[in-house]
Design a protein around this motif. Structure first.
Motif, mmCIF file in Angstrom:
data_model
loop_
_atom_site.group_PDB
_atom_site.id
_atom_site.type_symbol
_atom_site.label_atom_id
_atom_site.label_comp_id
_atom_site.label_asym_id
_atom_site.label_seq_id
_atom_site.Cartn_x
_atom_site.Cartn_y
_atom_site.Cartn_z
ATOM 1 N N THR A 525 8.196 -6.840 3.719
ATOM 2 C CA THR A 525 7.361 -6.562 2.548
ATOM 3 C C THR A 525 6.832 -7.894 2.041
ATOM 4 O O THR A 525 7.584 -8.874 1.957
ATOM 5 C CB THR A 525 8.171 -5.880 1.436
ATOM 6 N N LEU A 526 5.548 -7.953 1.699
ATOM 7 C CA LEU A 526 4.970 -9.181 1.159
ATOM 8 C C LEU A 526 4.152 -8.873 -0.084
ATOM 9 O O LEU A 526 3.322 -7.951 -0.091
ATOM 10 C CB LEU A 526 4.095 -9.898 2.187
ATOM 11 N N TRP A 527 4.403 -9.657 -1.138
ATOM 12 C CA TRP A 527 3.648 -9.579 -2.384
ATOM 13 C C TRP A 527 2.718 -10.783 -2.466
ATOM 14 O O TRP A 527 3.069 -11.883 -2.042
ATOM 15 C CB TRP A 527 4.599 -9.586 -3.577
ATOM 16 N N PHE A 528 1.551 -10.570 -3.073
ATOM 17 C CA PHE A 528 0.550 -11.652 -3.098
ATOM 18 C C PHE A 528 -0.184 -11.655 -4.432
ATOM 19 O O PHE A 528 -0.512 -10.611 -4.990
ATOM 20 C CB PHE A 528 -0.471 -11.449 -1.965
ATOM 21 N N LEU A 529 -0.437 -12.868 -4.939
ATOM 22 C CA LEU A 529 -1.254 -13.025 -6.148
ATOM 23 C C LEU A 529 -1.848 -14.424 -6.173
ATOM 24 O O LEU A 529 -1.129 -15.419 -6.008
ATOM 25 C CB LEU A 529 -0.420 -12.806 -7.414
ATOM 26 N N GLN A 530 -3.146 -14.481 -6.360
ATOM 27 C CA GLN A 530 -3.783 -15.773 -6.624
ATOM 28 C C GLN A 530 -3.531 -16.164 -8.082
ATOM 29 O O GLN A 530 -3.490 -15.315 -8.971
ATOM 30 C CB GLN A 530 -5.282 -15.696 -6.367
ATOM 31 N N ASP A 531 -3.381 -17.460 -8.315
ATOM 32 C CA ASP A 531 -3.202 -17.936 -9.684
ATOM 33 C C ASP A 531 -4.566 -18.171 -10.310
ATOM 34 O O ASP A 531 -5.359 -18.986 -9.824
ATOM 35 C CB ASP A 531 -2.405 -19.237 -9.689
ATOM 36 N N ALA A 532 -4.824 -17.459 -11.399
ATOM 37 C CA ALA A 532 -6.096 -17.598 -12.089
ATOM 38 C C ALA A 532 -5.978 -18.349 -13.405
ATOM 39 O O ALA A 532 -6.987 -18.572 -14.071
ATOM 40 C CB ALA A 532 -6.695 -16.211 -12.356
ATOM 41 N N GLN A 533 -4.757 -18.736 -13.791
ATOM 42 C CA GLN A 533 -4.578 -19.386 -15.087
ATOM 43 C C GLN A 533 -4.378 -20.889 -14.976
ATOM 44 O O GLN A 533 -5.084 -21.665 -15.618
ATOM 45 C CB GLN A 533 -3.381 -18.788 -15.828
ATOM 46 N N PHE A 534 -3.429 -21.330 -14.178
ATOM 47 C CA PHE A 534 -3.076 -22.749 -14.164
ATOM 48 C C PHE A 534 -4.011 -23.558 -13.274
ATOM 49 O O PHE A 534 -4.211 -24.753 -13.519
ATOM 50 C CB PHE A 534 -1.619 -22.915 -13.722
ATOM 51 N N ARG A 535 -4.558 -22.941 -12.252
ATOM 52 C CA ARG A 535 -5.605 -23.516 -11.394
ATOM 53 C C ARG A 535 -5.246 -24.921 -10.927
ATOM 54 O O ARG A 535 -5.879 -25.921 -11.271
ATOM 55 C CB ARG A 535 -6.954 -23.499 -12.100
ATOM 56 N N LEU A 536 -4.215 -24.973 -10.099
ATOM 57 C CA LEU A 536 -3.790 -26.201 -9.454
ATOM 58 C C LEU A 536 -3.835 -25.997 -7.944
ATOM 59 O O LEU A 536 -3.726 -24.855 -7.468
ATOM 60 C CB LEU A 536 -2.354 -26.549 -9.861
ATOM 61 N N PRO A 537 -3.965 -27.072 -7.171
ATOM 62 C CA PRO A 537 -3.957 -26.926 -5.704
ATOM 63 C C PRO A 537 -2.535 -26.761 -5.173
ATOM 64 O O PRO A 537 -2.130 -27.407 -4.209
ATOM 65 C CB PRO A 537 -4.606 -28.225 -5.229
ATOM 66 N N LYS A 538 -1.783 -25.912 -5.838
ATOM 67 C CA LYS A 538 -0.365 -25.728 -5.528
ATOM 68 C C LYS A 538 -0.049 -24.242 -5.449
ATOM 69 O O LYS A 538 -0.797 -23.392 -5.930
ATOM 70 C CB LYS A 538 0.515 -26.373 -6.610
ATOM 71 N N GLY A 539 1.094 -23.966 -4.884
ATOM 72 C CA GLY A 539 1.559 -22.597 -4.816
ATOM 73 C C GLY A 539 2.958 -22.544 -4.248
ATOM 74 O O GLY A 539 3.507 -23.548 -3.790
ATOM 75 N N GLY A 540 3.525 -21.351 -4.269
ATOM 76 C CA GLY A 540 4.877 -21.173 -3.769
ATOM 77 C C GLY A 540 4.970 -19.992 -2.832
ATOM 78 O O GLY A 540 4.373 -18.931 -3.075
ATOM 79 N N ILE A 541 5.694 -20.175 -1.733
ATOM 80 C CA ILE A 541 6.026 -19.098 -0.803
ATOM 81 C C ILE A 541 7.522 -18.839 -0.965
ATOM 82 O O ILE A 541 8.346 -19.708 -0.667
ATOM 83 C CB ILE A 541 5.698 -19.477 0.647
ATOM 84 N N TYR A 542 7.858 -17.677 -1.469
ATOM 85 C CA TYR A 542 9.243 -17.306 -1.753
ATOM 86 C C TYR A 542 9.647 -16.220 -0.757
ATOM 87 O O TYR A 542 8.979 -15.195 -0.638
ATOM 88 C CB TYR A 542 9.370 -16.761 -3.179
ATOM 89 N N VAL A 543 10.753 -16.439 -0.058
ATOM 90 C CA VAL A 543 11.174 -15.529 1.002
ATOM 91 C C VAL A 543 12.645 -15.178 0.828
ATOM 92 O O VAL A 543 13.490 -16.072 0.697
ATOM 93 C CB VAL A 543 10.960 -16.157 2.396
#
Length: 944
Positions: A525-543
């Motif tokens: 199962t995979l959940w996905f969301l783009q960040d529209a608030q903080f707008r940084l060239p960063k993100g997290g992959i949580y498994v």
């Protein structure tokens, strides 16, 4: 890795910088939305104002350039004692409980610390109440009372803090370090204080000396104030000026420190310490120049990053290859006006302790190589690039932490650099770097070996630590300088993980507010969301890899923690450069499986994730590394006896409540019975039964999620996933009372009293959380400040897997467990009738404010989403559900719940360490000797 702080008391102090002129605005990060203003009040108090109209919490910190290094020669702990006393009443607000109560009732926290050169006071509060809190705070520095009654009482709190550290190896190591220092250096003084050092003496009361110390050192010109609020800068200035201008300016100037930390004839020095815990550690410290004014050069950071590197060719890589060490850190751990220590800390294996001379040879060979090759501009520029990236994309910290660090840094950085100073590394000066390299030589070293095998001939004065000290002779120096075998050492390679592309991806409109289930098929199962608030060239992959092969037995738990530790070790050399480049990675056991996280700049995440998964699929575990990692784990579990007694009792209490948690001895036995082949068999069983749930949140495109799905699928077997055993929490019945006898070898008594809520509904959670909010201030004030039962005194909500509960915790050096339990009972009995409607409303508002406050940064938001997924709260409305339940509860309803569930028919579990008294509270229920015995056959909440 770089060494940030060795001990909490070694917080780096700062030199007084110039006062800001009216037209200077501090340089800030492009990602920083706050507004700033620097000003100097008429009394020479330098102030930084921080305006954030959207902040839910206001905060303030005042840092005074005085610390334990300024104690009078025969008054150890006076600066620390003064820090305690400022909280206990002022002329304008004489009630010693008033400040604590006001801050707590309005959603805040407060604290302070004393280092060798600084004392830092700080608080936060719901933003609307900043003016009232700030007025109370300002009075600390204008007209404190130093009430004689509380002077006498609070000495007991300092004594309790001192006693609590007697079994702490960091405190004990610091005590020896101070004892072998040059006695003419002010840092050699006793820092914490005790009843003996703070006692009244003929012709001199401690209160009189407190007043004299305060009037000499607490001067506006030696203070730095930071205030952050939702008000505009003009409004903040209008608030601060009349409140803090009355702070007296006594024109205090810290005295220069002429004496060296170690006299020249003392070096090189060898110190050997016998620890309390099973500790094997080698510390190598070099007295060097004071480089704090050279913060644009950052010479200590340059050197610390090289010596503390963990990649191929590093000191740690060589030490691991030879089976000598498990970890290493390096950097500045202590600074003062006129000098600093550059320190290297190595956690040794058993072989490394026996062959510590070889460890020194490898370290000194690496330092020789750095001197021979000289400063490297390309390496400096790489570090500079990483520092600049950190500042450019700096994220919002918690206000209370932010103001505290800023107020300390204001003593050090130029006014225009108070925000960017910690990130500056722009002035490459090879001569200065070469000067530092010339200082880190064997003949300028203080080497400390901490190991149970050492032979000692003396005992330290304050912490009674057995140790030995000797000057190293020419033959010893020659042995350090002459490696028995030439180590394979070299500079790190260029860092391939530094982000090149820091552009933001296009948002796919419309952007949902919460993660969406992008994939659910087979075992994935995979959940996905783009960040529209903080707008940084960063993100997290949580498994989350889940399997029924986790948590059912101590052997399964041992297999999971050993397996994940071996994997982390196998990837360490290539993940360490990624960490330096702002790409964080973690792999760890959780309650139902193994978690993998990759976060930071998204540009090179795919490269890192691919390498990590390749290692997971085809690991090559070295038998020698397995043996050392297993031994290190066993030693860590054995060292639990050296933890703070209250922490040990809380651990036992948690084990009693959570099924699938195992005690130290169970895990030690399981680890001792496992070989590498057993771990490999465990890994095969785990992956053959694994399923995976993951989330991507941040600066990603949907097609990147498809790639992650493919990568994770390669680890999973075909077919339906097996059913996971449920998580369980001990379920106590109304009026049920149980008692756990905690085996803690310490003189202090400890009572950790757990009271469970009536059920697991939102209403139960709300009532329990409200109770924790309402009682925490009074509990501390009555049982610590007034009754002086101990230094560790706390009452707080303590939910286990969302099953609501409270924990009431006291560690006491002067009262037996029955006396402590009786005091808690008396306090709890009086609570419901003592709360006025006005107080209830304030506490209710503070709790709702805390529950609903917006996420401060990308990672807080990601953690909320990920925890909601783990709890199957797919509406992501847990906060609003809890806030609504709190809002729906009135005073009468809460009082009825409290009387029924926490007073008249409590669901009670006391974990008790009886200390030197050997007594347990009577009528507190049947005594059990182990957490397992409590859980055996008992009812449980089943968490599906």
């Amino acid at each position: 890795m770089p060494l940030l702080l060795v001990y909490s008391l070694l917080l780096t102090a700062c030199a007084t910088g110039p006062a800001p002129s009216a037209d200077i605005t501090p340089a800030k990060s492009p990602n920083d939305k706050h507004s700033y203003r620097l000003l100097t009040l008429e009394n020479d108090l330098q102030v930084l104002l921080v305006s954030d109209p959207n902040t839910p919490k206001a905060a303030a910190s005042l840092d005074v350039q005085v610390g334990s290094g300024d104690n009078p020669a025969d008054r150890g702990g006076l600066a620390h004692f003064l820090e305690h006393m400022l909280f206990l009443g002022t002329d304008k607000y004489p009630d010693p409980a008033e400040y604590e109560e006001f801050v707590t009732e309005h959603g805040g926290t407060r604290n302070a610390y004393t280092s060798f050169e600084h004392t830092n006071y700080f608080f936060d509060i719901n933003a609307a109440y900043l003016p009232e809190a700030l007025d109370r705070f300002a009075q600390f520095f204008i007209a404190p009372r130093f009430d004689a009654e509380y002077v006498d009482r609070e000495k007991n709190a300092v004594e309790a803090e001192y006693q609590m550290g007697l079994k702490s190896d960091p405190r004990r190591g610091l005590d020896v370090l101070q004892e072998v220092m040059n006695p003419e250096h002010p840092f050699s003084q006793f820092a914490v204080g005790s009843l003996d050092s703070l006692a009244d003496r003929p012709g001199s009361s401690i209160r009189e000396e407190l007043l004299a110390f305060y009037h000499q050192h607490y001067s506006a010109n030696a203070m730095r104030l930071v205030v952050m609020g939702k008000e505009s800068l003009d409004e903040l200035e209008a608030l601060v000026k009349p409140m803090f201008s009355p702070v007296p300016n006594r024109d205090y100037q810290p005295a220069p420190i002429e004496a060296p930390l170690f006299a020249a004839e003392q070096l090189p020095m060898m110190v050997e310490i016998k620890p309390q815990a099973t500790l094997r550690q080698l510390d190598v410290s070099f007295p060097v120049a004071d480089y704090r004014s050279d913060y644009e050069v950052q010479p200590l950071s340059y050197l610390g990053n090289l010596v503390g590197h963990e990649g191929e060719g590093s000191v740690l890589s060589q030490l691991k290859a030879e089976g000598l060490a498990e970890s290493l850190s390096a950097g500045s751990g202590l600074g003062w006006r006129g000098g600093a220590l550059f320190s290297v800390n190595v956690n040794l294996t058993e072989r490394g302790a026996a062959q510590h001379q070889r460890v020194l040879q490898i370290l000194f060979a690496y330092l020789d190589m750095l001197r021979e090759q000289g400063p490297q501009q390309w390496l400096y520029e790489e570090q500079s690039q990483l520092a600049a990236l950190r500042f450019r994309f700096k994220e919002d910290p918690e206000p209370i932490n932010y103001v505290s660090s800023l107020s300390s840094g204001m003593h050090y950085f130029k006014p225009e650099d108070v925000l960017r100073g910690p990130y500056l590394m722009t002035d490459y000066q090879p001569a200065l770097l070469g000067e530092l390299l010339a200082s880190v030589t064997p003949d300028n070293a203080v080497v400390t070996l901490t190991d149970d095998s050492v032979e000692t001939d003396r005992v330290s004065r304050h912490y009674q630590v057995p140790y030995a000290q000797r000057q190293v002779n020419a033959a010893g120096l020659a042995a350090w300088r002459s490696p028995e075998a030439e180590p394979e050492l070299h500079l790190p390679a260029p860092n391939e993980f530094i982000a090149d592309d820091v552009e933001l991806v296009a948002l796919q409109q419309p952007v949902p507010e919460v993660p969406q289930r992008m994939l659910e098929q087979g075992r994935q199962t995979l959940w996905f969301l783009q960040d529209a608030q903080f707008r940084l060239p960063k993100g997290g992959i949580y498994v989350n890899f889940r399997s029924p092969e986790v948590g059912q037995t101590a052997r399964q738990t041992a297999g999971a923690v050993l397996y994940t530790a071996l994997l982390r070790d196998a990837v360490n050399e290539f993940t360490y450069p990624a960490l330096l480049a702002g790409l964080n990675f973690d792999l760890y056991k959780h309650a139902q499986g193994i978690s993998l996280r990759v976060s930071g700049y998204t540009d090179k995440q795919s490269l890192l994730l691919a390498r990590l998964l390749d290692t997971v699929k085809k690991p090559q575990f070295d038998p020698a590394r397995f043996a050392n990692i297993r031994a290190d784990m066993i030693r860590g579990l054995q060292n639990s006896v050296a933890k703070r007694p209250s922490s040990q009792v809380i651990d036992d209490l948690r084990e009693a409540l959570l099924y699938g948690e195992w005690g130290e001895q169970d895990l030690i036995t399981a680890l001792q019975g496992m070989e590498l082949a057993d771990v490999q068999d465990y890994a095969e069983a785990f992956w053959s039964s694994a399923s995976v749930e993951s989330m991507m949140y941040g600066n990603y495109l949907p097609q990147q999620a498809e790639t992650v799905v493919e990568q994770l699928a390669s680890l999973l077997p075909d077919g339906a996933a097996p059913t996971l055993p449920p998580l369980k929490v001990l379920k106590l019945a109304p009026g049920e009372a149980l008692q756990l006898a905690a085996d803690v070898p310490h003189d202090d008594s400890v009572v950790a009293w757990y009271l469970q809520g009536a059920g697991n509904t939102w209403s139960d959670r709300a009532a329990t959380a409200l109770t924790g909010q309402i009682i925490k201030s009074g509990f501390f004030q009555q049982l610590r400040t007034e009754q002086q039962l101990g230094y560790v005194v706390a009452a707080l909500p303590w939910a286990q897997l969302d099953v609501p509960g409270l924990v009431l915790l006291i560690q006491s050096p002067n009262a037996s467990a029955p006396q402590v339990a009786a005091a808690i009972t008396e306090f709890m009995a009086a609570v419901p009738d003592s709360v006025t409607p006005e107080q209830f409303a304030r506490h209710q508002g503070a709790l709702i404010h805390e529950i609903t406050k917006p996420d401060k940064n990308l990672w807080e938001r990601a953690e909320f989403f990920w925890q909601s997924i783990a709890k199957k709260q797919y509406a992501f409305d847990g906060r609003s559900q809890l806030a609504n339940a709190v809002q729906d509860m009135d005073l009468a309803g809460w009082q009825a719940y409290y009387r029924r569930e926490f007073r008249d028919q409590p669901r009670s579990l006391q974990a008790v360490a009886p200390g030197r008294w050997g007594e347990f509270p009577a009528d507190a229920g049947r005594i059990f000797r182990s957490p397992a015995a409590i859980k055996d056959g008992h009812d449980a909440y089943v968490i599906e």
